[in-house]
Design a protein around this motif. Structure first.
Motif, PDB file in Angstrom:
ATOM      1  N   LYS A 161      22.934  94.712  29.601  1.00 48.16           N
ATOM      2  CA  LYS A 161      21.606  95.315  29.799  1.00 48.16           C
ATOM      3  C   LYS A 161      21.529  96.710  29.194  1.00 48.16           C
ATOM      4  CE  LYS A 161      18.484  96.854  33.467  1.00 48.16           C
ATOM      5  NZ  LYS A 161      18.273  96.920  34.919  1.00 48.16           N
ATOM      6  N   HIS A 162      22.638  97.436  29.241  1.00 49.76           N
ATOM      7  CA  HIS A 162      22.655  98.815  28.756  1.00 49.76           C
ATOM      8  C   HIS A 162      23.291  98.935  27.371  1.00 49.76           C
ATOM      9  CE1 HIS A 162      20.940 100.469  32.408  1.00 49.76           C
ATOM     10  NE2 HIS A 162      21.692  99.614  33.067  1.00 49.76           N
ATOM     11  N   GLY A 163      23.184  97.863  26.569  1.00 49.39           N
ATOM     12  CA  GLY A 163      23.542  97.940  25.157  1.00 49.39           C
ATOM     13  C   GLY A 163      24.948  97.540  24.775  1.00 49.39           C
ATOM     14  N   GLY A 164      25.759  97.100  25.726  1.00 55.31           N
ATOM     15  CA  GLY A 164      27.132  96.730  25.415  1.00 55.31           C
ATOM     16  C   GLY A 164      27.306  95.233  25.212  1.00 55.31           C
ATOM     17  N   GLU A 165      28.544  94.844  25.021  1.00 57.54           N
ATOM     18  CA  GLU A 165      28.909  93.441  24.847  1.00 57.54           C
ATOM     19  C   GLU A 165      29.995  93.086  25.851  1.00 57.54           C
ATOM     20  OE1 GLU A 165      30.303  93.283  20.839  1.00 57.54           O
ATOM     21  OE2 GLU A 165      28.298  93.469  19.990  1.00 57.54           O
ATOM     22  N   VAL A 166      30.026  91.814  26.240  1.00 59.99           N
ATOM     23  CA  VAL A 166      31.059  91.312  27.140  1.00 59.99           C
ATOM     24  C   VAL A 166      31.730  90.123  26.471  1.00 59.99           C
ATOM     25  CG1 VAL A 166      31.567  90.318  29.406  1.00 59.99           C
ATOM     26  CG2 VAL A 166      29.734  92.015  29.181  1.00 59.99           C
ATOM     27  N   GLN A 167      33.043  90.198  26.303  1.00 56.25           N
ATOM     28  CA  GLN A 167      33.815  89.049  25.846  1.00 56.25           C
ATOM     29  C   GLN A 167      34.443  88.424  27.080  1.00 56.25           C
ATOM     30  OE1 GLN A 167      36.275  91.099  22.719  1.00 56.25           O
ATOM     31  NE2 GLN A 167      35.869  89.163  21.697  1.00 56.25           N
TER      32      GLN A 167
END
Length: 105
Positions: free
Chosen positions: A92-98
């Motif tokens: 939601k705040h612009g990051g990525e999750v692997q």
């Protein structure tokens, strides 16, 4: 249930106004609350890093997108673990999750 490691990269970090920081932390708290017992290890953000290769030790992360933190969750499948991250506060705040499958050894 299987375990999965969520590795975070990118995002806004915590270098923002106090009100924005509070919103980010509130969003994380809400996500942890929704996940409930599925949270195995709430994780932590990462700080400075070194990389170690056959060429020696260097400063900074390897690759273009450094990891910024992690969380460990439980889910029935890799797809279910990824689905649980669709509305993750880091995304939601612009990051990525692997999402990685944890392999017990």
């Amino acid at each position: 249930m299987a375990k999965f490691v969520l590795v975070y990269s990118g995002g806004m970090g915590m270098e923002m106004e106090p009100e924005a920081q509070k919103q980010v932390m509130d969003d994380w708290g809400a996500w942890y609350g929704q996940m409930g017992e599925a949270i195995v290890d709430g994780g932590a953000p990462f700080g400075a890093s070194k990389n170690v290769t056959s060429s020696g030790i260097g400063d900074g992360p390897l690759g273009d997108t450094p990891a910024t933190g992690y969380t460990i969750i439980e889910a029935d499948t890799l797809d279910a673990a990824a689905k649980a991250c669709e509305h993750h506060p880091h995304v939601k705040h612009g990051g990525e999750v692997q999402v990685f499958t944890w392999i017990d050894m």
